[in-house]
Write a protein that holds these residues in place. Structure first.
Motif, short mmCIF file in Angstrom:
data_model
loop_
_atom_site.label_atom_id
_atom_site.label_comp_id
_atom_site.label_asym_id
_atom_site.label_seq_id
_atom_site.Cartn_x
_atom_site.Cartn_y
_atom_site.Cartn_z
N UNK A 2 0.99 -1.19 0.05
CA UNK A 2 0.10 -0.07 -0.21
C UNK A 2 0.83 1.42 0.08
N UNK A 3 2.04 1.03 -0.03
CA UNK A 3 2.98 2.33 0.17
C UNK A 3 3.67 2.57 -1.34
N UNK A 4 3.35 3.80 -1.70
CA UNK A 4 3.77 4.34 -2.92
C UNK A 4 5.23 4.09 -3.19
N UNK A 5 5.75 3.49 -4.17
CA UNK A 5 7.27 3.63 -4.66
C UNK A 5 7.40 4.01 -6.01
N UNK A 6 8.52 4.85 -6.32
CA UNK A 6 8.57 5.28 -7.55
C UNK A 6 8.74 4.12 -8.35
N UNK A 7 9.74 3.31 -8.08
CA UNK A 7 9.95 2.00 -9.13
C UNK A 7 8.71 1.30 -9.44
N UNK A 8 7.75 0.98 -8.35
CA UNK A 8 6.58 0.42 -8.66
C UNK A 8 5.59 1.19 -9.35
N UNK A 9 5.52 2.42 -9.14
CA UNK A 9 4.72 3.30 -9.96
C UNK A 9 5.14 3.21 -11.37
N UNK A 11 6.80 1.27 -13.05
CA UNK A 11 6.70 -0.31 -13.60
C UNK A 11 5.10 -0.47 -13.87
N UNK A 12 4.35 0.10 -13.27
CA UNK A 12 2.87 0.07 -13.44
C UNK A 12 2.64 0.79 -14.66
N UNK A 13 3.02 2.00 -14.73
CA UNK A 13 2.94 2.84 -15.96
C UNK A 13 3.58 2.17 -17.31
N UNK A 14 4.41 1.32 -16.99
CA UNK A 14 4.95 0.94 -18.16
C UNK A 14 4.22 -0.27 -18.76
N UNK A 15 3.75 -1.03 -17.70
CA UNK A 15 2.78 -2.23 -18.08
C UNK A 15 1.63 -1.67 -18.75
N UNK A 16 1.12 -0.52 -17.97
CA UNK A 16 -0.24 -0.14 -18.72
C UNK A 16 0.00 0.29 -20.01
#
Length: 262
Positions: A2-9, A11-16
């Motif tokens: 639930x914690x926002x992380x830049x790498x995770x974000x 990665x999600x943008x890239x996937x989408x």
């Protein structure tokens, strides 16, 4: 997580974004509309009297023609991304639910707007050739950012919200109709009240008139009153703030709709 992380974000943008690139409906909608917009704004460099104005006009034209294609292509994005069976994937995403929701809209929107961006940049290049300098190219980027992008973001968020509340086909039709109602249908043409010609419209008329060399009539459409002031930098900023607020509101409502379905 639930914690926002830049790498995770990221990665999600890239996937989408990759998912959006693979969506045939996006290209079926955007390719012909972008070609139509390009034909509408194409002029020989020698016939362009003002390169900056030409770039601004391209942004206005591309918004009117291409944004309906964006809402048609992306109306079902949140519904598809949160359908039954997707809960585990969403929970495993290395970013917060709010960040994933924003990424599910922002990344596909960025992909969908690449063809209109090329249209506006082409007009800027033609304007630069006519003027003999690079200023129209910068004007094209500015016009894209303040005229086309805000309205497209609001329209996409609204369409995605409708996609959660009704079948995709109905959501696409309704979102496109609402776009035309809020950007083209003046009170003289609409049997119901319309935001066209006011600060509430996402058409980009106020920024276009204030910063992109476009006629002031694009902002207020010959209307007067407190919601249809003369175009100026201040009122253009107000319009952008209102459209941005609408976008945030639609995203929040979409989040509540998704939470209510679980």
């Amino acid at each position: 997580m639930t914690v926002l992380s830049a790498p995770g974000t990221f990665g999600t943008l890239r996937y989408e974004a990759l998912m959006a690139v693979r969506r045939r409906i996006l290209w079926y909608a955007m390719a012909p509309l972008s070609l139509l917009a390009l034909m509408a704004v194409t002029n020989l460099p020698g016939s362009i009297d003002d390169g900056v104005r030409h770039a601004g006009n391209a942004a206005v034209t591309a918004a009117m023609i291409c944004v309906p294609g964006v809402v048609v292509a992306l109306a079902d994005r949140l519904a598809e991304g949160t359908r039954a069976g997707m809960g585990e994937l969403v929970a495993a995403a290395p970013c917060s639910g709010a960040a994933r929701l924003a990424a599910m809209l922002a990344a596909p929107l960025g992909v969908a707007l690449l063809p209109p961006l090329l249209v506006v940049l082409s007009a800027g290049l033609m304007g630069a050739l006519a003027d003999g300098g690079p200023v129209p190219i910068g004007a094209a980027l500015l016009a894209f950012g303040v005229v086309l992008l805000p309205g497209a973001a609001a329209a996409t968020a609204f369409a995605a919200l409708l996609g959660l509340l009704m079948p995709p086909v109905l959501a696409r039709v309704a979102a496109a109709l609402v776009w035309f109602w809020s950007t083209i249908a003046t009170p003289q043409l609409s049997p119901v009240p319309t935001p066209t010609g006011t600060l509430l419209s996402p058409s980009g008329g106020y920024p276009a008139a204030a910063w992109a060399g476009q006629p002031e009539v694009l902002a207020h459409r010959f209307l007067d009153g407190p919601l249809s002031p003369p175009a100026s930098t201040g009122w253009a900023l107000v319009n952008l703030a209102i459209v941005g607020g609408m976008t945030v509101l639609f995203v929040v409502l979409s989040g509540l709709a998704i939470a209510g379905r679980r």
